[in-house]
Design an enzyme around this catalytic site. Structure first.
Site, PDB file in Angstrom:
ATOM      1  CG  ASP A 230      29.508 -18.488  16.639  1.00 23.26           C
ATOM      2  OD1 ASP A 230      28.462 -19.028  16.319  1.00 23.26           O
ATOM      3  OD2 ASP A 230      30.513 -18.623  15.982  1.00 23.26           O
TER       4      ASP A 230
ATOM      5  CG  ASN B 147      28.157 -19.850   5.082  1.00 24.47           C
ATOM      6  OD1 ASN B 147      27.999 -20.197   3.890  1.00 24.47           O
ATOM      7  ND2 ASN B 147      27.020 -18.831   5.355  1.00 24.47           N
TER       8      ASN B 147
ATOM      9  CB  CYS C  95      25.327 -19.948  13.488  1.00 28.05           C
ATOM     10  SG  CYS C  95      25.849 -21.916  14.002  1.00 28.05           S
ATOM     11  NE  ARG C  96      28.083 -15.562  14.277  1.00 34.47           N
ATOM     12  CZ  ARG C  96      29.351 -15.067  14.492  1.00 34.47           C
ATOM     13  NH1 ARG C  96      29.453 -13.837  15.035  1.00 34.47           N
ATOM     14  NH2 ARG C  96      30.320 -15.608  13.896  1.00 34.47           N
ATOM     15  CB  SER C  97      26.656 -15.587   7.500  1.00 33.35           C
ATOM     16  OG  SER C  97      26.979 -16.898   7.247  1.00 33.35           O
TER      17      SER C  97
ATOM     18  CB  CYS D 118      29.053 -15.706  10.475  1.00 24.93           C
ATOM     19  SG  CYS D 118      28.484 -17.311  10.008  1.00 24.93           S
TER      20      CYS D 118
END
Length: 172
Positions: free
Chosen positions: A130, A16, A18-20, A13
Protein backbone atom coordinates in the site's frame (compact mmCIF):
# COMPACT_ATOMS: atom_id res chain seq x y z
CA UNK A 1 -11.80 -17.65 -24.95
CA UNK A 2 -14.87 -18.56 -26.97
CA UNK A 3 -16.14 -15.98 -29.46
CA UNK A 4 -18.44 -13.48 -27.75
CA UNK A 5 -17.57 -14.71 -24.25
CA UNK A 6 -17.02 -11.88 -21.79
CA UNK A 7 -14.62 -12.38 -18.89
CA UNK A 8 -14.69 -10.24 -15.77
CA UNK A 9 -12.11 -9.10 -13.24
CA UNK A 10 -12.44 -7.10 -10.04
CA UNK A 11 -9.29 -5.57 -8.53
CA UNK A 12 -9.44 -5.13 -4.75
CA UNK A 13 -7.40 -3.35 -2.08
CA UNK A 14 -8.12 -1.93 1.35
CA UNK A 15 -9.64 1.45 0.45
CA UNK A 16 -10.05 1.45 -3.36
CA UNK A 17 -8.23 4.77 -3.73
CA UNK A 18 -4.65 3.67 -4.52
CA UNK A 19 -3.70 0.17 -5.63
CA UNK A 20 -6.92 -1.27 -7.02
CA UNK A 21 -7.91 1.77 -9.12
CA UNK A 22 -4.35 1.82 -10.52
CA UNK A 23 -4.65 -1.89 -11.40
CA UNK A 24 -8.11 -1.35 -12.93
CA UNK A 25 -6.92 1.60 -15.05
CA UNK A 26 -3.80 -0.29 -16.17
CA UNK A 27 -5.86 -3.34 -17.14
CA UNK A 28 -8.40 -1.22 -19.04
CA UNK A 29 -5.55 0.35 -21.03
CA UNK A 30 -4.02 -3.07 -21.77
CA UNK A 31 -7.27 -4.58 -23.05
CA UNK A 32 -7.96 -1.44 -25.09
CA UNK A 33 -4.47 -1.53 -26.60
CA UNK A 34 -4.96 -5.25 -27.39
CA UNK A 35 -8.39 -4.44 -28.89
CA UNK A 36 -10.14 -6.91 -26.55
CA UNK A 37 -11.93 -4.36 -24.34
CA UNK A 38 -15.32 -5.71 -25.47
CA UNK A 39 -14.32 -9.12 -24.06
CA UNK A 40 -13.67 -7.82 -20.53
CA UNK A 41 -15.77 -6.33 -17.74
CA UNK A 42 -13.38 -4.57 -15.35
CA UNK A 43 -13.91 -2.81 -12.02
CA UNK A 44 -12.23 -2.23 -8.67
CA UNK A 45 -13.45 -2.15 -5.08
CA UNK A 46 -12.39 -2.03 -1.43
CA UNK A 47 -12.68 -4.48 1.42
CA UNK A 48 -13.39 -1.48 3.72
CA UNK A 49 -16.09 1.17 3.44
CA UNK A 50 -13.87 4.10 4.48
CA UNK A 51 -13.63 5.80 1.08
CA UNK A 52 -16.92 4.90 -0.63
CA UNK A 53 -17.76 7.54 -3.25
CA UNK A 54 -14.31 9.16 -3.23
CA UNK A 55 -12.03 9.59 -6.23
CA UNK A 56 -8.65 7.86 -6.20
CA UNK A 57 -5.86 9.46 -4.16
CA UNK A 58 -4.29 12.47 -5.92
CA UNK A 59 -0.91 10.68 -5.97
CA UNK A 60 -2.48 7.68 -7.76
CA UNK A 61 -4.16 9.96 -10.31
CA UNK A 62 -0.90 11.83 -10.90
CA UNK A 63 0.98 8.56 -11.42
CA UNK A 64 -1.60 7.34 -13.94
CA UNK A 65 -1.58 10.70 -15.77
CA UNK A 66 2.22 10.48 -16.05
CA UNK A 67 1.59 7.32 -18.09
CA UNK A 68 -1.20 8.81 -20.20
CA UNK A 69 -4.01 7.06 -18.31
CA UNK A 70 -7.14 8.75 -16.97
CA UNK A 71 -9.77 7.30 -14.64
CA UNK A 72 -13.11 8.57 -13.36
CA UNK A 73 -13.44 5.74 -10.82
CA UNK A 74 -15.27 6.32 -7.54
CA UNK A 75 -14.41 4.04 -4.61
CA UNK A 76 -16.89 1.35 -3.66
CA UNK A 77 -16.95 -1.60 -1.30
CA UNK A 78 -17.01 -5.22 -2.43
CA UNK A 79 -20.55 -6.63 -2.42
CA UNK A 80 -21.89 -10.18 -2.15
CA UNK A 81 -22.97 -9.90 -5.80
CA UNK A 82 -19.34 -9.37 -6.83
CA UNK A 83 -18.52 -12.93 -5.79
CA UNK A 84 -21.27 -14.25 -8.06
CA UNK A 85 -20.66 -11.82 -10.95
CA UNK A 86 -16.89 -11.67 -11.45
CA UNK A 87 -14.77 -14.51 -12.83
CA UNK A 88 -11.68 -13.21 -11.04
CA UNK A 89 -11.18 -11.13 -7.92
CA UNK A 90 -7.54 -10.09 -7.73
CA UNK A 91 -6.30 -8.44 -4.55
CA UNK A 92 -3.11 -6.78 -3.41
CA UNK A 93 -2.01 -8.36 -0.11
CA UNK A 94 -2.66 -11.20 2.36
CA UNK A 95 -4.98 -9.09 4.50
CA UNK A 96 -7.19 -8.38 1.44
CA UNK A 97 -7.08 -12.08 0.55
CA UNK A 98 -8.16 -13.18 4.06
CA UNK A 99 -11.01 -10.64 4.10
CA UNK A 100 -12.21 -11.68 0.65
CA UNK A 101 -12.06 -15.41 1.43
CA UNK A 102 -14.02 -14.82 4.64
CA UNK A 103 -16.66 -12.77 2.78
CA UNK A 104 -16.87 -15.33 -0.03
CA UNK A 105 -17.71 -18.05 2.51
CA UNK A 106 -20.93 -16.15 3.25
CA UNK A 107 -21.98 -16.19 -0.41
CA UNK A 108 -23.93 -18.99 -1.99
CA UNK A 109 -22.67 -19.90 -5.48
CA UNK A 110 -19.40 -17.94 -5.38
CA UNK A 111 -17.99 -18.21 -8.91
CA UNK A 112 -15.03 -15.85 -8.52
CA UNK A 113 -11.50 -17.16 -8.42
CA UNK A 114 -9.94 -15.11 -5.59
CA UNK A 115 -6.20 -14.65 -5.64
CA UNK A 116 -3.36 -12.19 -5.22
CA UNK A 117 -2.66 -10.10 -8.32
CA UNK A 118 1.02 -10.59 -7.47
CA UNK A 119 0.79 -14.31 -8.27
CA UNK A 120 1.03 -13.20 -11.91
CA UNK A 121 4.19 -11.12 -11.41
CA UNK A 122 7.04 -12.46 -13.58
CA UNK A 123 9.42 -10.86 -11.03
CA UNK A 124 7.72 -12.89 -8.26
CA UNK A 125 6.81 -9.91 -6.06
CA UNK A 126 3.72 -11.45 -4.54
CA UNK A 127 2.56 -8.46 -2.50
CA UNK A 128 1.67 -5.05 -3.90
CA UNK A 129 2.38 -2.82 -0.91
CA UNK A 130 0.00 0.00 0.00
CA UNK A 131 1.63 3.29 -1.09
CA UNK A 132 -0.78 5.45 0.94
CA UNK A 133 1.46 5.15 4.00
CA UNK A 134 4.94 3.71 3.97
CA UNK A 135 6.45 2.45 7.22
CA UNK A 136 10.05 3.47 7.84
CA UNK A 137 12.40 3.05 10.80
CA UNK A 138 13.19 6.15 12.84
CA UNK A 139 16.62 6.82 14.38
CA UNK A 140 15.63 4.78 17.47
CA UNK A 141 14.65 1.77 15.37
CA UNK A 142 10.91 2.26 15.85
CA UNK A 143 8.45 2.10 12.95
CA UNK A 144 6.77 5.31 11.85
CA UNK A 145 4.25 5.87 9.07
CA UNK A 146 5.13 8.37 6.37
CA UNK A 147 2.90 9.36 3.49
CA UNK A 148 3.90 7.45 0.38
CA UNK A 149 5.68 9.46 -2.27
CA UNK A 150 5.67 9.51 -6.07
CA UNK A 151 8.22 6.67 -6.18
CA UNK A 152 5.99 4.43 -4.03
CA UNK A 153 3.04 4.97 -6.39
CA UNK A 154 5.29 4.38 -9.41
CA UNK A 155 6.37 1.05 -7.87
CA UNK A 156 2.70 0.05 -7.54
CA UNK A 157 2.07 1.10 -11.15
CA UNK A 158 5.02 -0.95 -12.45
CA UNK A 159 3.93 -4.02 -10.47
CA UNK A 160 0.37 -3.64 -11.78
CA UNK A 161 1.61 -3.38 -15.38
CA UNK A 162 3.69 -6.56 -15.05
CA UNK A 163 0.96 -8.49 -13.26
CA UNK A 164 -1.91 -7.33 -15.48
CA UNK A 165 0.02 -8.17 -18.67
CA UNK A 166 0.77 -11.67 -17.39
CA UNK A 167 -2.82 -12.15 -16.16
CA UNK A 168 -4.23 -11.06 -19.52
CA UNK A 169 -1.92 -13.45 -21.38
CA UNK A 170 -2.88 -16.40 -19.15
CA UNK A 171 -6.61 -15.71 -19.13
CA UNK A 172 -7.35 -15.65 -22.86
Amino acid sequence: MAAGEVKSVLFVCLGNICRSPIAEAVFRKLVTDEKVENKWMTDSAAVSDWNVGRSPDARALSCLRNHGIETAHKARQVTKDDFQTFDYILCMDESNLRDLKRKSNQVKDCKAKIELLGTYDPQKQLIIEDPYYVCVRNSLGGLIKNCGNEKDFETVYEQCVRCCKAFLEKSH
